[in-house]
Scaffold this motif. Structure first.
Motif, mmCIF file in Angstrom:
data_model
loop_
_atom_site.group_PDB
_atom_site.id
_atom_site.type_symbol
_atom_site.label_atom_id
_atom_site.label_comp_id
_atom_site.label_asym_id
_atom_site.label_seq_id
_atom_site.Cartn_x
_atom_site.Cartn_y
_atom_site.Cartn_z
ATOM 1 N N PRO A 58 0.829 -1.208 0.000
ATOM 2 C CA PRO A 58 0.000 0.000 0.000
ATOM 3 C C PRO A 58 0.862 1.257 0.000
ATOM 4 O O PRO A 58 1.015 1.924 1.021
ATOM 5 N N ASP A 59 1.412 1.586 -1.163
ATOM 6 C CA ASP A 59 2.385 2.673 -1.272
ATOM 7 C C ASP A 59 2.350 3.242 -2.686
ATOM 8 O O ASP A 59 3.269 3.035 -3.473
ATOM 9 N N LYS A 60 1.272 3.969 -3.007
ATOM 10 C CA LYS A 60 1.174 4.532 -4.360
ATOM 11 C C LYS A 60 2.250 5.566 -4.638
ATOM 12 O O LYS A 60 2.749 5.664 -5.762
ATOM 13 N N MET A 61 2.626 6.332 -3.640
ATOM 14 C CA MET A 61 3.638 7.357 -3.860
ATOM 15 C C MET A 61 4.967 6.726 -4.290
ATOM 16 O O MET A 61 5.691 7.275 -5.118
ATOM 17 N N GLY A 62 5.259 5.554 -3.755
ATOM 18 C CA GLY A 62 6.486 4.848 -4.121
ATOM 19 C C GLY A 62 6.275 3.785 -5.168
ATOM 20 O O GLY A 62 7.182 2.987 -5.448
ATOM 21 N N PHE A 63 5.065 3.723 -5.762
ATOM 22 C CA PHE A 63 4.717 2.741 -6.790
ATOM 23 C C PHE A 63 4.999 1.308 -6.323
ATOM 24 O O PHE A 63 5.334 0.430 -7.097
ATOM 25 N N GLY A 64 4.862 1.081 -5.025
ATOM 26 C CA GLY A 64 5.029 -0.263 -4.489
ATOM 27 C C GLY A 64 6.444 -0.794 -4.565
ATOM 28 O O GLY A 64 6.668 -2.001 -4.429
ATOM 29 N N ARG A 65 7.403 0.088 -4.749
ATOM 30 C CA ARG A 65 8.795 -0.356 -4.904
ATOM 31 C C ARG A 65 9.641 -0.109 -3.656
ATOM 32 O O ARG A 65 10.847 -0.321 -3.673
#
Length: 244
Positions: A58-65
């Motif tokens: 759950p990390d859209k800002m980091g694109f799940g990376r």
């Protein structure tokens, strides 16, 4: 695929979908939104492409990376939640979810921690024992093989490089890969089960599925070159259901 959301567009789904047999579709955590999920599932159904959930952290800002500190229960719940969402859209379109393939940092976390990997696989089995789990490296594949009842397919990569231990160099860019080189690697994995690692060493990659990243701006060029080789070598593309 399906990694756009809001006013932000990602990937080349419309152009890529006619070339493939299975699609890994984002389900709202690392990317996508409900409207994009519906549209992507409908596009896959239109082209008779197998639908897979591509669950991320759950990390859209980091694109799940970006890796997160999460327990096995939490990671399992992340996957279950996203699988449920995509399953609802699939049923709405008169189709179903075929497979599960974790995305980005979640994949890396599962590869490094067998307890996390087992928790996710147990969660998948608890939802639907017919789902296929796409194992993206040997660490995950070995855990999957020990999971009773789990249908597993090992996946190879042709637009990323391998280390000699068969782990992927996921940090590298996939944008500048030569189509002919990528097509040669496809044939090498498909016909001989081997590929050249980044250090020049030939390694075994016993893959029955090959991944192409749809967000690569040259994805269609790569797929064109691969399909030329498929015809040249008389290879057959089939759904994951046929090989799991």
């Amino acid at each position: 695929m399906g990694e756009s959301f809001g006013n932000w567009e990602m990937g080349h789904d419309v152009d890529v979908m006619p070339y493939i047999t299975s699609a890994n579709i984002a389900a709202g955590y690392h990317a996508a939104d409900p409207h994009v999920m519906r549209e992507t599932v409908a596009l896959a159904a239109e082209h008779d492409v197998g639908i897979g959930v591509h669950p991320g952290l759950p990390d859209k800002m980091g694109f799940g990376r970006r890796a997160m500190d999460a327990t096995p229960d939490e990671v399992r719940d992340y996957v279950t939640y996203q699988l449920g969402a995509l399953t609802a859209f699939a049923e709405q379109q008169g189709t179903s979810v075929q497979h599960v393939k974790p995305h980005g940092a979640m994949y890396s976390m599962l590869s490094a921690d067998s307890e996390l990997a087992r928790a996710v696989m147990e969660g998948v089995l608890a939802v639907d024992e017919d789902l296929v789990y796409l194992a993206t490296d040997m660490n995950i594949y070995e855990v999957a093989q020990d999971m009773e009842g789990l249908r597993t397919v090992f996946e190879g990569y042709v637009d990323l490089d391998y280390r000699p231990d068969r782990s992927l160099i996921v940090e590298q860019s996939v944008e500048n890969k030569d189509p002919e080189t990528v097509a040669d690697r496809f044939v090498s994995i498909a016909t001989e089960g081997v590929v050249e690692a980044a250090n020049g060493e030939e390694i075994e990659v016993p893959a029955d599925s090959i991944c192409i990243h749809g967000d690569n701006p040259h994805a269609v060029d790569l797929l064109d070159a691969i399909h030329d080789r498929i015809e040249e070598y008389d290879l057959d593309l089939v759904s994951l259901d046929r090989i799991a």
